[in-house]
Design an enzyme around this catalytic site. Structure first.
Site, PDB file in Angstrom:
ATOM      1  N   LYS A 284     -13.747   9.117  -8.162  1.00  0.00           N
ATOM      2  CA  LYS A 284     -11.979   9.227  -8.647  1.00  0.00           C
ATOM      3  C   LYS A 284     -11.953   8.158  -9.409  1.00  0.00           C
ATOM      4  O   LYS A 284     -12.510   7.151  -9.433  1.00  0.00           O
ATOM      5  CB  LYS A 284     -11.322   9.472  -7.329  1.00  0.00           C
ATOM      6  CG  LYS A 284     -11.340   8.268  -6.313  1.00  0.00           C
ATOM      7  CD  LYS A 284     -10.823   8.630  -4.917  1.00  0.00           C
ATOM      8  CE  LYS A 284     -10.764   7.389  -3.945  1.00  0.00           C
ATOM      9  NZ  LYS A 284     -10.370   7.907  -2.615  1.00  0.00           N
TER      10      LYS A 284
ATOM     11  N   ARG B 254      -1.983  10.577   6.797  1.00  0.00           N
ATOM     12  CA  ARG B 254      -1.632  10.571   5.401  1.00  0.00           C
ATOM     13  C   ARG B 254      -1.849  11.903   4.921  1.00  0.00           C
ATOM     14  O   ARG B 254      -0.822  12.842   5.107  1.00  0.00           O
ATOM     15  CB  ARG B 254      -2.581   9.715   4.587  1.00  0.00           C
ATOM     16  CG  ARG B 254      -2.022   8.903   3.341  1.00  0.00           C
ATOM     17  CD  ARG B 254      -2.955   8.068   2.757  1.00  0.00           C
ATOM     18  NE  ARG B 254      -4.451   8.933   2.778  1.00  0.00           N
ATOM     19  CZ  ARG B 254      -5.411   8.099   2.066  1.00  0.00           C
ATOM     20  NH1 ARG B 254      -5.279   6.862   1.510  1.00  0.00           N
ATOM     21  NH2 ARG B 254      -6.554   8.504   2.257  1.00  0.00           N
TER      22      ARG B 254
ATOM     23  N   TYR C  35       3.106 -20.026 -19.252  1.00  0.00           N
ATOM     24  CA  TYR C  35       4.125 -19.565 -18.740  1.00  0.00           C
ATOM     25  C   TYR C  35       4.846 -20.114 -17.552  1.00  0.00           C
ATOM     26  O   TYR C  35       4.169 -20.427 -16.643  1.00  0.00           O
ATOM     27  CB  TYR C  35       4.328 -18.122 -18.606  1.00  0.00           C
ATOM     28  CG  TYR C  35       4.025 -17.277 -20.054  1.00  0.00           C
ATOM     29  CD1 TYR C  35       5.339 -17.425 -21.278  1.00  0.00           C
ATOM     30  CD2 TYR C  35       3.223 -16.725 -20.168  1.00  0.00           C
ATOM     31  CE1 TYR C  35       5.090 -16.715 -22.232  1.00  0.00           C
ATOM     32  CE2 TYR C  35       3.052 -15.742 -21.612  1.00  0.00           C
ATOM     33  CZ  TYR C  35       4.089 -16.066 -22.569  1.00  0.00           C
ATOM     34  OH  TYR C  35       4.000 -15.076 -23.789  1.00  0.00           O
TER      35      TYR C  35
ATOM     36  N   MET D 272      -0.331 -11.950 -20.826  1.00  0.00           N
ATOM     37  CA  MET D 272      -0.718 -10.914 -20.852  1.00  0.00           C
ATOM     38  C   MET D 272      -2.284 -10.652 -21.443  1.00  0.00           C
ATOM     39  O   MET D 272      -2.969  -9.929 -21.059  1.00  0.00           O
ATOM     40  CB  MET D 272       0.384  -9.992 -22.008  1.00  0.00           C
ATOM     41  CG  MET D 272      -0.114  -8.717 -22.048  1.00  0.00           C
ATOM     42  SD  MET D 272       1.176  -7.826 -23.355  1.00  0.00           S
ATOM     43  CE  MET D 272       2.674  -7.949 -22.234  1.00  0.00           C
TER      44      MET D 272
HETATM   45  C1  LIG Z   1     -11.791   7.241  -1.937  1.00  0.00           C
HETATM   46  C2  LIG Z   1     -12.266   8.077  -0.763  1.00  0.00           C
HETATM   47  C3  LIG Z   1     -13.385   7.896  -0.222  1.00  0.00           C
HETATM   48  C4  LIG Z   1     -14.121   6.666  -0.657  1.00  0.00           C
HETATM   49  O1  LIG Z   1     -13.920   5.571  -0.210  1.00  0.00           O
HETATM   50  P1  LIG Z   1     -14.700   4.236  -0.337  1.00  0.00           P
HETATM   51  O2  LIG Z   1     -14.051   3.233   0.820  1.00  0.00           O
HETATM   52  O3  LIG Z   1     -14.587   3.692  -1.406  1.00  0.00           O
HETATM   53  O4  LIG Z   1     -16.091   4.523   0.178  1.00  0.00           O
HETATM   54  C5  LIG Z   1     -13.759   8.846   0.866  1.00  0.00           C
HETATM   55  N1  LIG Z   1     -13.242   9.970   0.963  1.00  0.00           N
HETATM   56  C6  LIG Z   1     -11.896  10.091   0.787  1.00  0.00           C
HETATM   57  C7  LIG Z   1     -11.143  11.256   0.994  1.00  0.00           C
HETATM   58  C8  LIG Z   1     -11.351   9.169  -0.220  1.00  0.00           C
HETATM   59  O5  LIG Z   1     -10.200   9.443  -0.886  1.00  0.00           O
END
Ligand SMILES: *Cc1c(COP(=O)(O)O)cnc(C)c1O
Length: 363
Positions: free
Chosen positions: A35, A130, A255, A303
């Site tokens: 992802k 969640r 800055y 930046m």
């Molecule tokens: C992102 C995610 C993972 C991977 O988690 P890591 O901590 O990066 O190994 C596994 N399962 C779900 C549902 C996720 O959203």
């Protein structure tokens, strides 16, 4: 010439880390989590390095479609499922598997006419609160899905809230116990473990593991470094010194004039700022490598630039190579100094930073 900042992606390190997952996963199948543009590493190049994974998981429907259009034939799971009936049509067309975590998704599913069998992962809320069905709702959802003519394979799934922290084992045990209630009722394939659980809790391996962060070579555990886990950094963000300043005692930098020299100092200006994804909150003292030597950033990150202390690195000059994180400087150290985690730094890498895949570890 382009700005000198680059993200080098080490193809062999990705494959090595996958082999470490394989070793820990035993007989479980591996669903590589890619992802968020493969945690900032680049979707398609990451997938080409991880071809020997058993499946891929994304959240973004467009990413899943891109993978199919690039010829990726593995199972692809949508980790948050679909958001509309239109999404379901696309999932059907591209043979995507999907998480179902909520009644609304079930309603959409029942209202759709699928052409092919849809493989689903039914997400159970075992305590993270969640996504996922409660135990009560899960029973009804699973019964509905099992009698639905166009549902193919059903896998049970849950996600751990605290697998990274050795002091929170009790939370994991509670989540496993909760999940086992449904497991015992339905006898379906299961998926629980993210990277941290793969490494810490072998009892959670089940049928499918879902590693993300460990594939990219960062440690998922609060009490172990990546090197201790034999994970190799995949992304190295590098840039160069583009200017030098000499400070007198009490001169300020950047800055807000937040950093003030307590002695005469030599400062290097690095072509990397928060618009590249470097955390603006990284304070004075955050580690950085210049010509392979460790030093610290000083003053505020701006930046497009940040400033480093070169007082003790006499030979460093305009053109010196800087490593922001990666080989020689674990991303966890930079993240910790900036009050965040490696995941956020990876994902924040800006699209203006060119990524370059390297095939040879010596490059
Ligand atoms: C992102 C995610 C993972 C991977 O988690 P890591 O901590 O990066 O190994 C596994 N399962 C779900 C549902 C996720 O959203």
């Amino acid at each position: 010439m382009p700005r000198p900042i680059r993200a080098l992606i080490d193809f062999l390190a990705l494959q090595h880390n996958l082999s470490i997952v394989r070793k820990h996963a035993r007989n479980a199948q591996i669903m590589a989590v890619i992802k968020a543009n493969a945690y900032g590493h680049g979707l398609l190049s990451t997938v080409s390095a991880l071809k020997s994974a058993d499946a891929f998981a994304v959240l973004e429907l467009e990413a899943a479609v891109r993978l199919r259009e690039a010829g990726v034939d593995h199972p692809i799971l949508l980790l948050e499922g679909y958001f509309s009936t239109e999404d379901l049509v696309v999932a059907d067309q591209y043979r995507l598997s999907t998480v179902i975590h909520h009644k609304e998704q079930l309603v959409m599913l029942l209202a759709s006419k699928l052409k092919n069998k849809l493989n689903v992962f039914v997400k159970i809320n075992t305590g993270m609160n969640r996504l996922g069905f409660t135990l009560g709702d899960a029973v009804a959802a699973l019964n509905t899905l099992r009698s639905h003519p166009t549902i193919g394979n059903i896998t049970l799934m849950t996600h751990f809230a605290c697998a990274d922290d050795p002091l929170q084992k009790i939370e994991i045990i509670e989540q496993i116990e909760c999940f086992s209630v449904i497991q015992k009722k339905f006898h379906l394939p299961c998926s629980m473990a993210n990277s941290a659980a793969i490494l810490r809790y072998p009892e959670t391996l089940a049928d499918w593991v879902r590693p993300g962060i460990m594939l990219y070579g960062a440690s998922p555990l609060l009490d172990k470094t990546a090197a201790e886990l034999d994970l190799r950094p995949v992304m190295t963000v590098t840039s160069k010194i583009i200017a030098i300043q000499h400070l007198a005692l009490k001169d300020k930098v950047g800055y807000g004039g937040h950093f003030q020299a307590d002695r005469p100092m030599r400062i290097g200006i690095v072509a990397c700022g928060y618009a590249d994804g470097y955390p603006r909150h990284a304070p004075t003292g955050t580690p950085i490598l210049v010509d392979g030597q460790r030093t610290r950033i000083v003053g505020r990150v701006s930046m497009d630039m940040l400033t480093v202390d070169l007082t003790s690195i006499e030979h460093a000059n305009v053109g010196s190579i800087v490593i922001l994180w990666g080989k020689g400087l674990p991303i966890e150290e930079v993240a910790e100094s900036a009050g965040t985690i490696s995941y956020e730094l990876f994902c924040a890498l800006s699209s203006r930073v060119e990524t370059q895949t390297i095939m040879n570890e010596n490059q």
